[in-house]
Design a protein around this motif. Sequence first.
Motif, PDB file in Angstrom:
ATOM      1  N   ALA A  55       0.832  -1.203   0.000  1.00  0.00           N
ATOM      2  CA  ALA A  55       0.000   0.000   0.000  1.00  0.00           C
ATOM      3  C   ALA A  55       0.868   1.255   0.000  1.00  0.00           C
ATOM      4  O   ALA A  55       0.564   2.227  -0.694  1.00  0.00           O
ATOM      5  CB  ALA A  55      -0.930  -0.013   1.207  1.00  0.00           C
ATOM      6  N   MET A  56       1.945   1.234   0.762  1.00  0.00           N
ATOM      7  CA  MET A  56       2.855   2.392   0.813  1.00  0.00           C
ATOM      8  C   MET A  56       3.446   2.668  -0.565  1.00  0.00           C
ATOM      9  O   MET A  56       3.668   3.825  -0.926  1.00  0.00           O
ATOM     10  CB  MET A  56       3.986   2.144   1.817  1.00  0.00           C
ATOM     11  N   ASN A  57       3.681   1.626  -1.341  1.00  0.00           N
ATOM     12  CA  ASN A  57       4.252   1.805  -2.679  1.00  0.00           C
ATOM     13  C   ASN A  57       3.253   2.401  -3.665  1.00  0.00           C
ATOM     14  O   ASN A  57       3.639   2.817  -4.753  1.00  0.00           O
ATOM     15  CB  ASN A  57       4.791   0.477  -3.209  1.00  0.00           C
ATOM     16  N   LYS A  58       1.984   2.453  -3.283  1.00  0.00           N
ATOM     17  CA  LYS A  58       0.955   3.009  -4.170  1.00  0.00           C
ATOM     18  C   LYS A  58       0.642   4.475  -3.880  1.00  0.00           C
ATOM     19  O   LYS A  58      -0.066   5.103  -4.650  1.00  0.00           O
ATOM     20  CB  LYS A  58      -0.328   2.181  -4.064  1.00  0.00           C
ATOM     21  N   ILE A  59       1.162   5.013  -2.779  1.00  0.00           N
ATOM     22  CA  ILE A  59       0.910   6.422  -2.485  1.00  0.00           C
ATOM     23  C   ILE A  59       2.024   7.269  -3.074  1.00  0.00           C
ATOM     24  O   ILE A  59       3.073   6.750  -3.480  1.00  0.00           O
ATOM     25  CB  ILE A  59       0.739   6.683  -0.971  1.00  0.00           C
ATOM     26  N   LYS A  60       1.801   8.569  -3.141  1.00  0.00           N
ATOM     27  CA  LYS A  60       2.797   9.482  -3.714  1.00  0.00           C
ATOM     28  C   LYS A  60       4.123   9.333  -2.980  1.00  0.00           C
ATOM     29  O   LYS A  60       4.147   9.244  -1.749  1.00  0.00           O
ATOM     30  CB  LYS A  60       2.307  10.917  -3.620  1.00  0.00           C
ATOM     31  N   PRO A  61       5.234   9.330  -3.721  1.00  0.00           N
ATOM     32  CA  PRO A  61       6.549   9.156  -3.096  1.00  0.00           C
ATOM     33  C   PRO A  61       6.844  10.161  -1.972  1.00  0.00           C
ATOM     34  O   PRO A  61       7.415   9.782  -0.946  1.00  0.00           O
ATOM     35  CB  PRO A  61       7.527   9.322  -4.256  1.00  0.00           C
ATOM     36  N   VAL A  62       6.437  11.403  -2.152  1.00  0.00           N
ATOM     37  CA  VAL A  62       6.696  12.389  -1.099  1.00  0.00           C
ATOM     38  C   VAL A  62       5.945  12.019   0.177  1.00  0.00           C
ATOM     39  O   VAL A  62       6.466  12.180   1.281  1.00  0.00           O
ATOM     40  CB  VAL A  62       6.360  13.823  -1.558  1.00  0.00           C
ATOM     41  N   TYR A  63       4.743  11.489   0.037  1.00  0.00           N
ATOM     42  CA  TYR A  63       3.972  11.057   1.203  1.00  0.00           C
ATOM     43  C   TYR A  63       4.622   9.840   1.858  1.00  0.00           C
ATOM     44  O   TYR A  63       4.704   9.746   3.080  1.00  0.00           O
ATOM     45  CB  TYR A  63       2.532  10.752   0.828  1.00  0.00           C
ATOM     46  N   LYS A  64       5.052   8.918   1.037  1.00  0.00           N
ATOM     47  CA  LYS A  64       5.718   7.724   1.564  1.00  0.00           C
ATOM     48  C   LYS A  64       6.958   8.118   2.357  1.00  0.00           C
ATOM     49  O   LYS A  64       7.178   7.624   3.462  1.00  0.00           O
ATOM     50  CB  LYS A  64       6.094   6.787   0.415  1.00  0.00           C
ATOM     51  N   ASN A  65       7.743   9.035   1.804  1.00  0.00           N
ATOM     52  CA  ASN A  65       8.972   9.453   2.487  1.00  0.00           C
ATOM     53  C   ASN A  65       8.681  10.092   3.832  1.00  0.00           C
ATOM     54  O   ASN A  65       9.366   9.805   4.830  1.00  0.00           O
ATOM     55  CB  ASN A  65       9.772  10.419   1.602  1.00  0.00           C
ATOM     56  N   VAL A  66       7.668  10.954   3.881  1.00  0.00           N
ATOM     57  CA  VAL A  66       7.327  11.617   5.138  1.00  0.00           C
ATOM     58  C   VAL A  66       6.835  10.587   6.165  1.00  0.00           C
ATOM     59  O   VAL A  66       7.232  10.636   7.336  1.00  0.00           O
ATOM     60  CB  VAL A  66       6.286  12.731   4.910  1.00  0.00           C
ATOM     61  N   LEU A  67       6.005   9.641   5.731  1.00  0.00           N
ATOM     62  CA  LEU A  67       5.541   8.589   6.639  1.00  0.00           C
ATOM     63  C   LEU A  67       6.711   7.779   7.197  1.00  0.00           C
ATOM     64  O   LEU A  67       6.770   7.511   8.397  1.00  0.00           O
ATOM     65  CB  LEU A  67       4.586   7.639   5.922  1.00  0.00           C
ATOM     66  N   LEU A  68       7.621   7.405   6.327  1.00  0.00           N
ATOM     67  CA  LEU A  68       8.766   6.608   6.773  1.00  0.00           C
ATOM     68  C   LEU A  68       9.661   7.394   7.727  1.00  0.00           C
ATOM     69  O   LEU A  68      10.128   6.847   8.732  1.00  0.00           O
ATOM     70  CB  LEU A  68       9.572   6.118   5.568  1.00  0.00           C
ATOM     71  N   MET A  69       9.877   8.645   7.425  1.00  0.00           N
ATOM     72  CA  MET A  69      10.717   9.466   8.299  1.00  0.00           C
ATOM     73  C   MET A  69      10.072   9.628   9.676  1.00  0.00           C
ATOM     74  O   MET A  69      10.757   9.587  10.697  1.00  0.00           O
ATOM     75  CB  MET A  69      10.982  10.829   7.659  1.00  0.00           C
ATOM     76  N   PHE A  70       8.753   9.792   9.690  1.00  0.00           N
ATOM     77  CA  PHE A  70       8.049  10.016  10.949  1.00  0.00           C
ATOM     78  C   PHE A  70       7.919   8.731  11.768  1.00  0.00           C
ATOM     79  O   PHE A  70       8.243   8.714  12.955  1.00  0.00           O
ATOM     80  CB  PHE A  70       6.676  10.623  10.666  1.00  0.00           C
ATOM     81  N   TYR A  71       7.473   7.656  11.146  1.00  0.00           N
ATOM     82  CA  TYR A  71       7.194   6.430  11.882  1.00  0.00           C
ATOM     83  C   TYR A  71       8.386   5.483  11.973  1.00  0.00           C
ATOM     84  O   TYR A  71       8.672   4.956  13.043  1.00  0.00           O
ATOM     85  CB  TYR A  71       5.987   5.703  11.283  1.00  0.00           C
ATOM     86  N   ARG A  72       9.057   5.239  10.887  1.00  0.00           N
ATOM     87  CA  ARG A  72      10.179   4.293  10.918  1.00  0.00           C
ATOM     88  C   ARG A  72      11.414   4.912  11.552  1.00  0.00           C
ATOM     89  O   ARG A  72      12.049   4.309  12.417  1.00  0.00           O
ATOM     90  CB  ARG A  72      10.503   3.807   9.501  1.00  0.00           C
ATOM     91  N   ASP A  73      11.723   6.150  11.107  1.00  0.00           N
ATOM     92  CA  ASP A  73      12.941   6.800  11.594  1.00  0.00           C
ATOM     93  C   ASP A  73      12.719   7.577  12.884  1.00  0.00           C
ATOM     94  O   ASP A  73      13.674   8.076  13.468  1.00  0.00           O
ATOM     95  CB  ASP A  73      13.498   7.733  10.516  1.00  0.00           C
ATOM     96  N   ASP A  74      11.451   7.691  13.298  1.00  0.00           N
ATOM     97  CA  ASP A  74      11.079   8.366  14.539  1.00  0.00           C
ATOM     98  C   ASP A  74      11.580   9.816  14.590  1.00  0.00           C
ATOM     99  O   ASP A  74      12.033  10.292  15.619  1.00  0.00           O
ATOM    100  CB  ASP A  74      11.583   7.578  15.747  1.00  0.00           C
ATOM    101  N   LEU A  75      11.490  10.501  13.451  1.00  0.00           N
ATOM    102  CA  LEU A  75      11.896  11.906  13.397  1.00  0.00           C
ATOM    103  C   LEU A  75      10.719  12.798  13.750  1.00  0.00           C
ATOM    104  O   LEU A  75       9.567  12.479  13.459  1.00  0.00           O
ATOM    105  CB  LEU A  75      12.399  12.267  11.995  1.00  0.00           C
ATOM    106  N   SER A  76      11.000  13.927  14.363  1.00  0.00           N
ATOM    107  CA  SER A  76       9.968  14.901  14.688  1.00  0.00           C
ATOM    108  C   SER A  76       9.610  15.687  13.434  1.00  0.00           C
ATOM    109  O   SER A  76      10.324  15.640  12.424  1.00  0.00           O
ATOM    110  CB  SER A  76      10.475  15.860  15.767  1.00  0.00           C
TER     111      SER A  76
END
Length: 82
Positions: free
Chosen positions: A26-47
């Motif tokens: 599902a993540m691969n189907k959303i806009k790349p910029v959205y995917k990157n922000v989600l990954l940075m926030f949740y996976r990388d735990d960035l503020s």
Amino acid sequence: MKQTIAGDAAYIQIEDNWSVLELEAAMNKIKPVYKNVLLMFYRDDLSYQEIAEALARPINTIKTALFRAKQELKEVLAKKND
């Protein structure tokens, strides 16, 4: 301390209810910029501030992108369930 916005619980619920493979697909189907922000926030735990600095964007842009990313991800997962 990481800032959060309303709707974070929805993402956590989605994460709990879907397999990792389904979520990645599902993540691969959303806009790349959205995917990157989600990954940075949740996976990388960035503020928000850390993401804003990394992407050289205003913090409100990051908040908006994260909100839209979660909405788009929910829509993709809902379509899969139909």
